[in-house]
Design a protein around this motif. Sequence first.
Motif, mmCIF file in Angstrom:
data_model
loop_
_atom_site.group_PDB
_atom_site.id
_atom_site.type_symbol
_atom_site.label_atom_id
_atom_site.label_comp_id
_atom_site.label_asym_id
_atom_site.label_seq_id
_atom_site.Cartn_x
_atom_site.Cartn_y
_atom_site.Cartn_z
ATOM 1 N N GLY A 70 15.346 -22.019 -33.171
ATOM 2 C CA GLY A 70 16.268 -20.934 -32.839
ATOM 3 C C GLY A 70 15.557 -19.797 -32.126
ATOM 4 N N GLU A 73 14.882 -20.651 -28.542
ATOM 5 C CA GLU A 73 16.080 -20.482 -27.712
ATOM 6 C C GLU A 73 16.269 -19.016 -27.323
ATOM 7 O OE1 GLU A 73 19.190 -21.117 -25.388
ATOM 8 O OE2 GLU A 73 17.940 -22.690 -26.256
ATOM 9 N N ILE A 74 16.058 -18.095 -28.256
ATOM 10 C CA ILE A 74 16.174 -16.666 -27.946
ATOM 11 C C ILE A 74 15.122 -16.273 -26.913
ATOM 12 C CG2 ILE A 74 15.893 -14.340 -28.909
ATOM 13 C CD1 ILE A 74 17.187 -15.463 -31.498
ATOM 14 N N GLU A 77 16.177 -17.412 -23.515
ATOM 15 C CA GLU A 77 17.234 -16.541 -22.978
ATOM 16 C C GLU A 77 16.630 -15.307 -22.328
ATOM 17 O OE1 GLU A 77 20.863 -15.817 -23.685
ATOM 18 O OE2 GLU A 77 21.283 -17.878 -24.252
ATOM 19 N N GLY A 94 23.312 -11.148 -24.290
ATOM 20 C CA GLY A 94 22.770 -12.469 -24.590
ATOM 21 C C GLY A 94 22.120 -12.517 -25.963
ATOM 22 N N ASP A 97 24.879 -12.505 -28.529
ATOM 23 C CA ASP A 97 25.481 -13.845 -28.573
ATOM 24 C C ASP A 97 24.593 -14.826 -29.331
ATOM 25 O OD1 ASP A 97 27.679 -13.008 -27.112
ATOM 26 O OD2 ASP A 97 26.943 -13.813 -25.206
ATOM 27 N N SER A 98 23.287 -14.815 -29.009
ATOM 28 C CA SER A 98 22.356 -15.744 -29.662
ATOM 29 C C SER A 98 22.276 -15.496 -31.164
ATOM 30 C CB SER A 98 20.961 -15.617 -29.057
ATOM 31 O OG SER A 98 20.951 -16.043 -27.735
ATOM 32 N N GLU A 101 25.576 -16.448 -32.889
ATOM 33 C CA GLU A 101 25.664 -17.901 -33.011
ATOM 34 C C GLU A 101 24.768 -18.382 -34.159
ATOM 35 O OE1 GLU A 101 24.428 -21.844 -30.476
ATOM 36 O OE2 GLU A 101 25.085 -20.084 -29.356
ATOM 37 N N TYR A 102 23.575 -17.820 -34.248
ATOM 38 C CA TYR A 102 22.634 -18.221 -35.292
ATOM 39 C C TYR A 102 23.194 -17.936 -36.686
ATOM 40 C CZ TYR A 102 18.297 -18.999 -37.765
ATOM 41 O OH TYR A 102 17.358 -19.490 -38.626
#
Length: 190
Positions: A70, A73-74, A77, A94, A97-98, A101-102
């Motif tokens: 995770g 992914e951040i 971004e 962003g 959002d990340s 979502e997490y």
Amino acid sequence: MARHDPQARRAAIVQAAADLIVEVGPGRLTHRLVARRAQVPLGSTTAYFASLDELRQEGLGLLANEVDDGLAEIRREFESDETDGVDGVAAFEGLVDSLHEYVSLRRNVVADVALAATATFDDRARELALSWTDGLVAVLGEYIGVDNALAVAMITDGAGVHAAIRGEPLGRDQLRRALAPFVQTSGDPR
């Protein structure tokens, strides 16, 4: 899983332990539960792991790897926003959002809480539990400064506990308002 594939069998046992830690908690993990979930003979769990504690550590380690995924992914971004010339507002959105979502995925927040709870009393789990906070601070510190990144990490930790206990995450707008004071953006609509 192949019947004579020791690596696959061991991996299935660790995956089962991680899944059960999220479902029932680290304190309720047993060899019998793990064997049943992994669909292996009970003796396999003790053949591959000297103790239930060792098996629990392996399961927590797998969960920590998921946390690291995770974070990666951040980081991607932010790095892609930076190379694409995206402004601070878009990068902040962003991030929101990340993180939303997490914390919206029950497995993520329960895994984080299980790691934190175990680390409170077990020094061996502490490094695993700190990987999220330290990793998030390292990723965000480059963009918003270490102190602000630490504040964002603490808010995110709290948002995770909130979601784990309540069974639902903070709303995206609530998370944005909580994080906004710590993330300066050009053209910030606040």
